[in-house]
Design an enzyme around this catalytic site. Structure first.
Site, PDB file in Angstrom:
ATOM      1  N   GLY A  46       1.296  -1.986   4.081  1.00  0.00           N
ATOM      2  CA  GLY A  46       1.807  -0.624   3.950  1.00  0.00           C
ATOM      3  C   GLY A  46       3.063  -0.445   4.758  1.00  0.00           C
TER       4      GLY A  46
ATOM      5  CB  SER B   6      -0.898   0.010   1.241  1.00  0.00           C
ATOM      6  OG  SER B   6      -1.468   1.296   1.390  1.00  0.00           O
TER       7      SER B   6
ATOM      8  CG  MET C  90     -11.486   2.736   1.996  1.00  0.00           C
ATOM      9  SD  MET C  90      -9.960   2.780   2.934  1.00  0.00           S
ATOM     10  CE  MET C  90      -8.784   2.894   1.594  1.00  0.00           C
TER      11      MET C  90
ATOM     12  CG  HIS D  70      -3.822  -1.720  -1.476  1.00  0.00           C
ATOM     13  ND1 HIS D  70      -4.895  -2.557  -1.751  1.00  0.00           N
ATOM     14  CD2 HIS D  70      -4.241  -0.886  -0.495  1.00  0.00           C
ATOM     15  CE1 HIS D  70      -5.909  -2.251  -0.959  1.00  0.00           C
ATOM     16  NE2 HIS D  70      -5.546  -1.233  -0.183  1.00  0.00           N
TER      17      HIS D  70
ATOM     18  N   GLY E 124      -0.876   1.657   9.597  1.00  0.00           N
ATOM     19  CA  GLY E 124      -0.161   1.498  10.863  1.00  0.00           C
ATOM     20  C   GLY E 124      -0.985   1.021  12.043  1.00  0.00           C
TER      21      GLY E 124
ATOM     22  CG  MET F   6     -11.499  -3.390   5.155  1.00  0.00           C
ATOM     23  SD  MET F   6     -10.043  -2.694   4.355  1.00  0.00           S
ATOM     24  CE  MET F   6      -9.239  -1.784   5.658  1.00  0.00           C
TER      25      MET F   6
ATOM     26  CG  ASP G 254      -6.104  -3.020   3.299  1.00  0.00           C
ATOM     27  OD1 ASP G 254      -5.022  -2.709   3.838  1.00  0.00           O
ATOM     28  OD2 ASP G 254      -6.791  -2.211   2.636  1.00  0.00           O
TER      29      ASP G 254
ATOM     30  N   GLY H  25      -2.685  -3.989   9.064  1.00  0.00           N
ATOM     31  CA  GLY H  25      -1.876  -4.629  10.100  1.00  0.00           C
ATOM     32  C   GLY H  25      -1.192  -5.906   9.660  1.00  0.00           C
TER      33      GLY H  25
ATOM     34  CG  HIS I 221      -9.220  -0.265  -0.461  1.00  0.00           C
ATOM     35  ND1 HIS I 221      -8.633  -0.429   0.775  1.00  0.00           N
ATOM     36  CD2 HIS I 221     -10.565  -0.389  -0.249  1.00  0.00           C
ATOM     37  CE1 HIS I 221      -9.564  -0.632   1.691  1.00  0.00           C
ATOM     38  NE2 HIS I 221     -10.747  -0.607   1.096  1.00  0.00           N
TER      39      HIS I 221
HETATM   40  C1  DX5 Z   1      -6.316   1.436   5.564  1.00  0.00           C
HETATM   41  C2  DX5 Z   1      -5.881   1.074   4.187  1.00  0.00           C
HETATM   42  C3  DX5 Z   1      -4.726   0.168   4.150  1.00  0.00           C
HETATM   43  C4  DX5 Z   1      -3.454   0.659   4.791  1.00  0.00           C
HETATM   44  C5  DX5 Z   1      -2.740  -0.529   5.378  1.00  0.00           C
HETATM   45  O1  DX5 Z   1      -7.571   2.017   5.493  1.00  0.00           O
HETATM   46  O2  DX5 Z   1      -6.932   0.466   3.473  1.00  0.00           O
HETATM   47  O3  DX5 Z   1      -4.462  -0.257   2.807  1.00  0.00           O
HETATM   48  O4  DX5 Z   1      -2.604   1.328   3.916  1.00  0.00           O
HETATM   49  O5  DX5 Z   1      -1.636  -0.085   6.085  1.00  0.00           O
HETATM   50  P1  DX5 Z   1      -0.837  -1.042   7.093  1.00  0.00           P
HETATM   51  O6  DX5 Z   1      -0.337  -2.191   6.289  1.00  0.00           O
HETATM   52  O7  DX5 Z   1       0.234  -0.162   7.596  1.00  0.00           O
HETATM   53  O8  DX5 Z   1      -1.802  -1.468   8.161  1.00  0.00           O
HETATM   54 ZN    ZN Z   2      -6.475  -0.427   1.525  1.00  0.00          ZN
END
Ligand code: DX5
Ligand code: ZN
Length: 215
Positions: free
Chosen positions: A191, A8, A66, A31, A143, A135, A169, A171, A64
């Site tokens: 990410g 991500s 949102m 992503h 993070g 999710m 997606d 953590g 993705h």
């Molecule tokens: C959160 C995003 C994720 C995010 C994941 O809403 O959809 O894609 O970037 O980040 P990490 O891998 O750091 O949890």
């Molecule tokens: Zn995402």
């Protein structure tokens, strides 16, 4: 089942996106988190940035959304360069119509559910989808910590369809990737675990190896 890693870019350096993409050349997808400030409390990037990145990157774009009204924007995201368009069951758009539109545009369709959304909300659409996104954090920010309580939903989807891509997606790191793979996931967004590493390519390889070991 093929394991795919989708780093991500939310956790990358937005001032240097082209060079950030060159650090993940072994990724299976990129992503891209699009947030509108309504569906989630954060705002990120949209079509113009995706269009620009498409010119400098050959890896498929896993977009993705949102956003509250994905149906209204799928044409624009397809045109900008999205290869997979993922939207949420909790959005305001008609789910079937949005899936149909994405497929009509020649793109892969994915449907996402938040941690507290019942898995039953996605099951009726499985036959039409290329991928389901489960999710493992509340959407909006990178993070956060992986929510293990979501794992049974992954199992339930895998039991219904053995061949579909199931993406997780939120953590995902070197240890939680194994938990998600054991439950039946095969596509992993990461990410912080990738872009927070000194060697993102090595992080991608480690995530992939750990997932294959757990499958
Ligand atoms: C959160 C995003 C994720 C995010 C994941 O809403 O959809 O894609 O970037 O980040 P990490 O891998 O750091 O949890
Ligand atoms: Zn995402």
């Amino acid at each position: 089942m093929e394991v795919k890693i989708s780093p991500s870019i939310l956790s990358s350096d937005y001032a240097n996106l082209e060079s950030e993409l060159s650090r993940i050349s072994n990724a299976d997808m990129v992503h891209i988190d699009v947030m509108d400030g309504h569906f989630v409390p954060n705002i990120t990037i949209g079509m113009p940035v995706i269009k620009a990145l498409k010119k400098v990157c050959d890896i498929p774009f896993d977009v993705h959304l949102m956003i509250s009204n994905p149906y209204d924007y799928v044409d624009s995201f397809a045109k900008a360069g999205a290869d997979i368009i993922c939207f949420h069951t909790e959005s305001s758009s008609n789910i079937q119509a949005t899936i149909d539109r994405i497929l009509y545009l020649g793109k892969k369709a994915a449907l996402a559910i938040k941690p507290d959304t019942p898995v039953g909300d996605v099951l009726p659409y499985l036959d039409k989808l290329d991928m389901v996104l489960v999710m493992t954090v509340e959407p909006g920010f990178g993070g956060q910590s992986f929510m293990e309580r979501v794992l049974p939903k992954i199992k339930a989807i895998r039991e219904r369809r053995s061949d579909i891509d199931i993406e997780v997606d939120g953590g995902v790191d070197f240890s939680t990737v194994a938990l998600a793979a054991e439950a039946g996931a095969n596509v992993f967004v990461a990410g912080s675990a990738v872009f927070g590493s000194d060697c993102p390519c090595d992080a991608i390889d480690t995530l992939k190896n750990n997932a294959y070991s757990a499958l």
